[in-house]
Design a protein around this motif. Structure first.
Motif, PDB file in Angstrom:
ATOM      1  N   GLU A 154      -7.698  16.224   6.062  1.00  0.00           N
ATOM      2  CA  GLU A 154      -6.873  16.811   5.271  1.00  0.00           C
ATOM      3  C   GLU A 154      -5.546  16.003   4.867  1.00  0.00           C
ATOM      4  O   GLU A 154      -5.024  15.511   5.934  1.00  0.00           O
ATOM      5  N   LEU A 155      -5.139  16.006   3.674  1.00  0.00           N
ATOM      6  CA  LEU A 155      -3.858  15.300   3.307  1.00  0.00           C
ATOM      7  C   LEU A 155      -2.748  16.235   3.904  1.00  0.00           C
ATOM      8  O   LEU A 155      -2.570  17.340   3.769  1.00  0.00           O
ATOM      9  N   VAL A 156      -1.818  15.479   4.606  1.00  0.00           N
ATOM     10  CA  VAL A 156      -0.533  16.194   4.963  1.00  0.00           C
ATOM     11  C   VAL A 156       0.559  15.880   4.037  1.00  0.00           C
ATOM     12  O   VAL A 156       1.297  16.656   3.554  1.00  0.00           O
ATOM     13  N   SER A 157       1.016  14.514   4.094  1.00  0.00           N
ATOM     14  CA  SER A 157       1.787  14.020   3.008  1.00  0.00           C
ATOM     15  C   SER A 157       1.826  12.692   2.790  1.00  0.00           C
ATOM     16  O   SER A 157       1.185  11.839   3.577  1.00  0.00           O
ATOM     17  N   THR A 158       2.150  12.177   1.786  1.00  0.00           N
ATOM     18  CA  THR A 158       2.047  10.766   1.495  1.00  0.00           C
ATOM     19  C   THR A 158       3.251  10.328   0.241  1.00  0.00           C
ATOM     20  O   THR A 158       3.675  11.253  -0.366  1.00  0.00           O
ATOM     21  N   PHE A 159       3.334   8.946   0.344  1.00  0.00           N
ATOM     22  CA  PHE A 159       4.081   8.406  -0.560  1.00  0.00           C
ATOM     23  C   PHE A 159       3.184   8.086  -1.805  1.00  0.00           C
ATOM     24  O   PHE A 159       1.874   7.500  -1.335  1.00  0.00           O
ATOM     25  N   THR A 160       3.438   8.150  -2.913  1.00  0.00           N
ATOM     26  CA  THR A 160       2.442   7.884  -3.678  1.00  0.00           C
ATOM     27  C   THR A 160       2.786   6.257  -4.371  1.00  0.00           C
ATOM     28  O   THR A 160       3.790   5.751  -3.797  1.00  0.00           O
ATOM     29  N   THR A 161       2.007   5.759  -5.259  1.00  0.00           N
ATOM     30  CA  THR A 161       2.287   4.281  -5.526  1.00  0.00           C
ATOM     31  C   THR A 161       3.208   4.173  -6.284  1.00  0.00           C
ATOM     32  O   THR A 161       3.835   3.277  -6.271  1.00  0.00           O
ATOM     33  N   GLY A 162       4.018   5.310  -6.886  1.00  0.00           N
ATOM     34  CA  GLY A 162       5.121   5.121  -7.626  1.00  0.00           C
ATOM     35  C   GLY A 162       6.262   5.486  -6.748  1.00  0.00           C
ATOM     36  O   GLY A 162       7.462   5.261  -7.246  1.00  0.00           O
ATOM     37  N   TYR A 172      -3.652  13.505  13.962  1.00  0.00           N
ATOM     38  CA  TYR A 172      -2.877  13.012  12.686  1.00  0.00           C
ATOM     39  C   TYR A 172      -3.198  11.415  12.477  1.00  0.00           C
ATOM     40  O   TYR A 172      -3.138  10.786  13.447  1.00  0.00           O
ATOM     41  N   TYR A 173      -3.466  11.150  11.350  1.00  0.00           N
ATOM     42  CA  TYR A 173      -3.989   9.844  11.120  1.00  0.00           C
ATOM     43  C   TYR A 173      -3.001   9.278   9.951  1.00  0.00           C
ATOM     44  O   TYR A 173      -2.584   9.873   8.975  1.00  0.00           O
ATOM     45  N   CYS A 174      -2.382   8.258  10.216  1.00  0.00           N
ATOM     46  CA  CYS A 174      -1.809   7.398   9.273  1.00  0.00           C
ATOM     47  C   CYS A 174      -2.841   6.816   8.495  1.00  0.00           C
ATOM     48  O   CYS A 174      -3.992   6.306   8.731  1.00  0.00           O
ATOM     49  N   TYR A 200       0.788  -1.165  -0.216  1.00  0.00           N
ATOM     50  CA  TYR A 200      -0.141  -0.111   0.112  1.00  0.00           C
ATOM     51  C   TYR A 200       0.839   1.240   0.054  1.00  0.00           C
ATOM     52  O   TYR A 200       1.895   1.247   0.487  1.00  0.00           O
ATOM     53  N   ALA A 201       0.196   2.449  -0.659  1.00  0.00           N
ATOM     54  CA  ALA A 201       0.998   3.648  -0.491  1.00  0.00           C
ATOM     55  C   ALA A 201       0.407   4.289   0.696  1.00  0.00           C
ATOM     56  O   ALA A 201      -0.818   4.187   1.140  1.00  0.00           O
ATOM     57  N   MET A 202       1.552   4.852   1.787  1.00  0.00           N
ATOM     58  CA  MET A 202       1.376   5.115   2.998  1.00  0.00           C
ATOM     59  C   MET A 202       1.468   6.595   3.187  1.00  0.00           C
ATOM     60  O   MET A 202       2.439   7.235   2.479  1.00  0.00           O
ATOM     61  N   GLY A 203       0.626   7.218   3.904  1.00  0.00           N
ATOM     62  CA  GLY A 203       0.797   8.668   4.275  1.00  0.00           C
ATOM     63  C   GLY A 203       0.186   9.291   5.415  1.00  0.00           C
ATOM     64  O   GLY A 203      -0.254   8.486   6.467  1.00  0.00           O
ATOM     65  N   TRP A 204       0.096  10.507   5.668  1.00  0.00           N
ATOM     66  CA  TRP A 204      -0.514  11.008   6.646  1.00  0.00           C
ATOM     67  C   TRP A 204      -1.622  12.210   6.434  1.00  0.00           C
ATOM     68  O   TRP A 204      -1.350  12.693   5.512  1.00  0.00           O
TER      69      TRP A 204
END
Length: 119
Positions: free
Chosen positions: A46-54, A93-95, A32-36
């Motif tokens: 709201e999105l804070v930061s994430t790794f994309t699937t790429g 903050y949520y993972c 999975y792509a993971m983020g915060w």
């Protein structure tokens, strides 16, 4: 069973730093792509930061240059280093873990960790 467990929240003064951690089960972390995300009182999540699937990273404009997302593959853990914190960063903050397989999306959320920035 898939789980995301956050830690590292707390109370910090403006200008201070915190590092959040999200430990994921192995099956989630590797596929999975993971983020915060974050949610302040009375506001939408709201999105804070994430790794994309790429494998690249994305940041919201409000945290760009102050926050850094990283991962430790050996520990199945994603981190969010937060520097130069501001009172407006106060939120839960949520993972988050997300993927799309054959057009079907699925995601998981952690339980959240409170970050409070206040003097």
């Amino acid at each position: 069973q898939a789980t995301l467990v956050e830690s590292g929240g707390g109370l910090v003064q403006p200008g201070g730093s915190l590092r959040l951690s999200c430990a994921a089960s192995g099956s989630i972390f590797s596929t999975y792509a993971m983020g915060w995300y974050r949610q302040a009182p009375g506001k939408q999540r709201e999105l804070v930061s994430t790794f994309t699937t790429g494998g690249s990273t994305r940041y919201s404009d409000s945290v760009k240059g102050r926050f850094t997302i990283s991962r430790d593959n050996g520990k199945n853990t994603v981190y969010l280093q937060m520097n130069s914190l501001k009172p407006e960063d106060t939120a839960v903050y949520y993972c988050h873990a997300y993927r799309v397989v054959f057009g079907k999306s699925s995601d998981y959320w952690g339980q959240g960790t409170q970050v409070t920035v206040s003097s």
